[in-house]
Design a protein around this motif. Structure first.
Motif, mmCIF file in Angstrom:
data_model
loop_
_atom_site.group_PDB
_atom_site.id
_atom_site.type_symbol
_atom_site.label_atom_id
_atom_site.label_comp_id
_atom_site.label_asym_id
_atom_site.label_seq_id
_atom_site.Cartn_x
_atom_site.Cartn_y
_atom_site.Cartn_z
ATOM 1 N N ALA A 236 87.450 61.615 -13.589
ATOM 2 C CA ALA A 236 86.539 62.251 -12.637
ATOM 3 C C ALA A 236 87.384 63.015 -11.621
ATOM 4 C CB ALA A 236 85.701 61.196 -11.926
ATOM 5 N N GLU A 237 86.940 64.187 -11.258
ATOM 6 C CA GLU A 237 87.669 64.983 -10.269
ATOM 7 C C GLU A 237 86.838 65.241 -9.018
ATOM 8 O OE1 GLU A 237 89.583 68.426 -11.790
ATOM 9 O OE2 GLU A 237 90.335 67.421 -13.590
ATOM 10 N N ASN A 238 85.587 64.820 -9.050
ATOM 11 C CA ASN A 238 84.705 64.984 -7.902
ATOM 12 C C ASN A 238 83.832 63.741 -7.771
ATOM 13 O OD1 ASN A 238 85.049 68.008 -7.063
ATOM 14 N ND2 ASN A 238 84.795 68.047 -9.295
ATOM 15 N N LEU A 239 83.352 63.488 -6.572
ATOM 16 C CA LEU A 239 82.484 62.350 -6.331
ATOM 17 C C LEU A 239 81.250 62.414 -7.221
ATOM 18 C CD1 LEU A 239 82.642 62.197 -2.419
ATOM 19 C CD2 LEU A 239 83.796 60.674 -4.030
ATOM 20 N N GLY A 267 79.954 37.988 -6.878
ATOM 21 C CA GLY A 267 80.234 38.586 -8.177
ATOM 22 C C GLY A 267 79.346 39.761 -8.501
ATOM 23 N N VAL A 268 78.555 40.222 -7.528
ATOM 24 C CA VAL A 268 77.610 41.309 -7.778
ATOM 25 C C VAL A 268 78.314 42.639 -7.986
ATOM 26 C CG1 VAL A 268 75.728 42.661 -6.754
ATOM 27 C CG2 VAL A 268 75.729 40.172 -6.538
ATOM 28 N N ASN A 269 79.366 42.902 -7.210
ATOM 29 C CA ASN A 269 79.952 44.239 -7.247
ATOM 30 C C ASN A 269 81.412 44.195 -6.822
ATOM 31 O OD1 ASN A 269 79.979 46.997 -7.651
ATOM 32 N ND2 ASN A 269 78.309 47.426 -6.246
ATOM 33 N N TRP A 270 82.096 45.290 -7.022
ATOM 34 C CA TRP A 270 83.423 45.528 -6.454
ATOM 35 C C TRP A 270 83.624 47.032 -6.425
ATOM 36 C CZ3 TRP A 270 88.150 46.893 -9.227
ATOM 37 C CH2 TRP A 270 87.957 47.133 -10.596
ATOM 38 N N CYS A 271 84.719 47.496 -5.842
ATOM 39 C CA CYS A 271 84.878 48.926 -5.530
ATOM 40 C C CYS A 271 84.620 49.841 -6.720
ATOM 41 C CB CYS A 271 86.273 49.175 -4.967
ATOM 42 S SG CYS A 271 86.611 48.291 -3.425
ATOM 43 N N ILE A 272 85.283 49.586 -7.841
ATOM 44 C CA ILE A 272 85.172 50.479 -8.997
ATOM 45 C C ILE A 272 83.767 50.455 -9.577
ATOM 46 C CG2 ILE A 272 86.061 51.010 -11.292
ATOM 47 C CD1 ILE A 272 88.038 51.559 -9.046
ATOM 48 N N ARG A 273 83.159 49.292 -9.664
ATOM 49 C CA ARG A 273 81.795 49.199 -10.191
ATOM 50 C C ARG A 273 80.821 49.968 -9.301
ATOM 51 N NH1 ARG A 273 79.982 43.317 -10.902
ATOM 52 N NH2 ARG A 273 81.775 43.337 -12.329
ATOM 53 N N GLY A 274 81.149 50.060 -8.013
ATOM 54 C CA GLY A 274 80.332 50.838 -7.087
ATOM 55 C C GLY A 274 80.697 52.311 -7.075
ATOM 56 N N ARG A 275 81.548 52.748 -8.028
ATOM 57 C CA ARG A 275 81.989 54.138 -8.183
ATOM 58 C C ARG A 275 82.771 54.639 -6.980
ATOM 59 N NH1 ARG A 275 83.388 55.488 -12.465
ATOM 60 N NH2 ARG A 275 83.130 57.719 -12.063
ATOM 61 N N SER A 276 83.557 53.738 -6.399
ATOM 62 C CA SER A 276 84.501 54.121 -5.356
ATOM 63 C C SER A 276 85.903 53.817 -5.853
ATOM 64 C CB SER A 276 84.226 53.343 -4.065
ATOM 65 O OG SER A 276 85.188 53.647 -3.079
ATOM 66 N N ASN A 277 86.880 54.454 -5.263
ATOM 67 C CA ASN A 277 88.267 54.159 -5.612
ATOM 68 C C ASN A 277 88.651 52.759 -5.168
ATOM 69 O OD1 ASN A 277 88.243 56.875 -6.171
ATOM 70 N ND2 ASN A 277 89.615 57.442 -4.513
ATOM 71 N N CYS A 278 89.638 52.191 -5.834
ATOM 72 C CA CYS A 278 90.384 51.082 -5.248
ATOM 73 C C CYS A 278 91.321 51.710 -4.216
ATOM 74 C CB CYS A 278 91.195 50.348 -6.315
ATOM 75 S SG CYS A 278 92.444 49.221 -5.623
ATOM 76 N N ILE A 279 91.207 51.289 -2.960
ATOM 77 C CA ILE A 279 92.069 51.865 -1.910
ATOM 78 C C ILE A 279 93.336 51.049 -1.693
ATOM 79 C CG2 ILE A 279 90.125 52.993 -0.770
ATOM 80 C CD1 ILE A 279 90.232 50.770 1.351
#
Length: 303
Positions: A236-239, A267-279
């Motif tokens: 992906a190159e854009n949000l 256990g519901v979510n984490w950064c990548i599953r929420g379509r955000s980067n791991c920072i």
């Protein structure tokens, strides 16, 4: 408060499974819970330069839940966010704990060594209080990246001279058993599980950065559900676009933690599953390089 052995075994089983430990450790972990429940394993929780995010994370614990943690298992001498004591009563509680000793010292937040007055408890600089408390502790658990490595308070230009607990203690010439649990914030299972293990099993296996290997032993990248897309070079190159988030600045390729397997908020979510980067909040270098942004955006498509 009378709690049955069955309850201790049930809660210990949940912890052993969450930590990925051998089932043979179940009786010892149940014993650890019992010791905590009946005040035989007190905890002194001190806060330096922090946002109290790790304390909030602790209250998101699932097994056991926050009510059980606070009323059944955590024998807290003092906690600046959770304790009802204020003023002279709070100071007296901390002084009594330090004088008695033998506790597990949990530290949340960085230590300001450049401007010690930037963080004080009553009339004492936090850096000095930390050293006094560490001398009487059976072990020290540094909760969160700020406590472990400096984190956000140590970000440039770092006018307060903020640093992690281990560096502060080394400069004071003090060596104590110490465990780092980096993360912004640290996962509640990392905190609770580590306390249980220290109580009854001893110090967990640690890596060169003093992190428990069963929590921080693998790169997030290796356990990421988008790993196959990375191998196919589908980025992906854009949000909002499909694909691996590497080109968006995802730091999972250099971050060691088990977020991808454990998840957050039950256990519901984490950064990548929420379509955000791991920072990279569990990295020792988190927030310390102004030339290393948390996100990279395609500026041609910004509006």
């Amino acid at each position: 408060m009378k709690i049955t052995r069955r309850t201790f075994l049930k809660d210990a089983g949940l912890l052993v499974a969450a930590m990925g430990l051998e089932p043979t450790l179940l009786p010892k972990m149940a014993d650890a819970l019992e010791e905590m429940a009946y005040g035989r394993a007190p905890i002194l929780w001190l806060q330096g330069l922090s946002c109290s995010g790790c304390s909030v994370s602790l209250l998101n614990s699932e097994s056991p839940g926050p009510a059980d943690l606070l009323t059944r298992y955590l024998s807290l001498y003092f906690h600046q966010t959770l304790s009802a004591a204020t003023g002279p009563s709070a100071v007296a509680a901390v002084e009594k704990a330090i004088a008695k000793g033998g506790y597990i010292l949990v530290v949340e937040g960085a230590v300001p060594l450049g401007i010690k007055e930037a963080c004080k408890f009553a009339d004492e600089n936090f850096a000095d209080q930390l050293v006094r408390a560490a001398r009487s502790a059976q072990a020290i658990v540094c909760t969160g990246t700020c406590s472990a490595y400096g984190g956000v308070p140590a970000a440039p230009p770092n006018l307060t001279g903020a640093t992690g607990v281990s560096i502060a203690l080394n400069k004071a010439g003090l060596s104590r058993p110490l465990i780092n649990l980096p993360g912004c914030p640290a996962h509640p299972a990392w905190i609770v599980g580590t306390l249980m293990q220290v109580l009854k099993v001893g110090l967990p296996e640690l890596d060169a950065l003093q992190r428990p290997t069963h929590f921080y032993g693998h790169l997030l990248h290796e356990q990421c559900p988008l790993f196959a897309l990375y191998q196919k070079k589908h980025f992906a190159e854009n949000l909002g676009e499909d694909g691996c988030l590497f080109k968006m600045g995802c730091q999972g390729v250099i971050t060691q933690a088990d977020c991808s397997l454990r998840g957050w908020n039950g256990g519901v979510n984490w950064c990548i599953r929420g379509r955000s980067n791991c920072i990279g909040c569990a990295r020792p270098e988190f927030a310390l390089d102004p030339q290393f942004p948390f996100f990279r955006l395609n500026e041609d498509n910004l509006f």
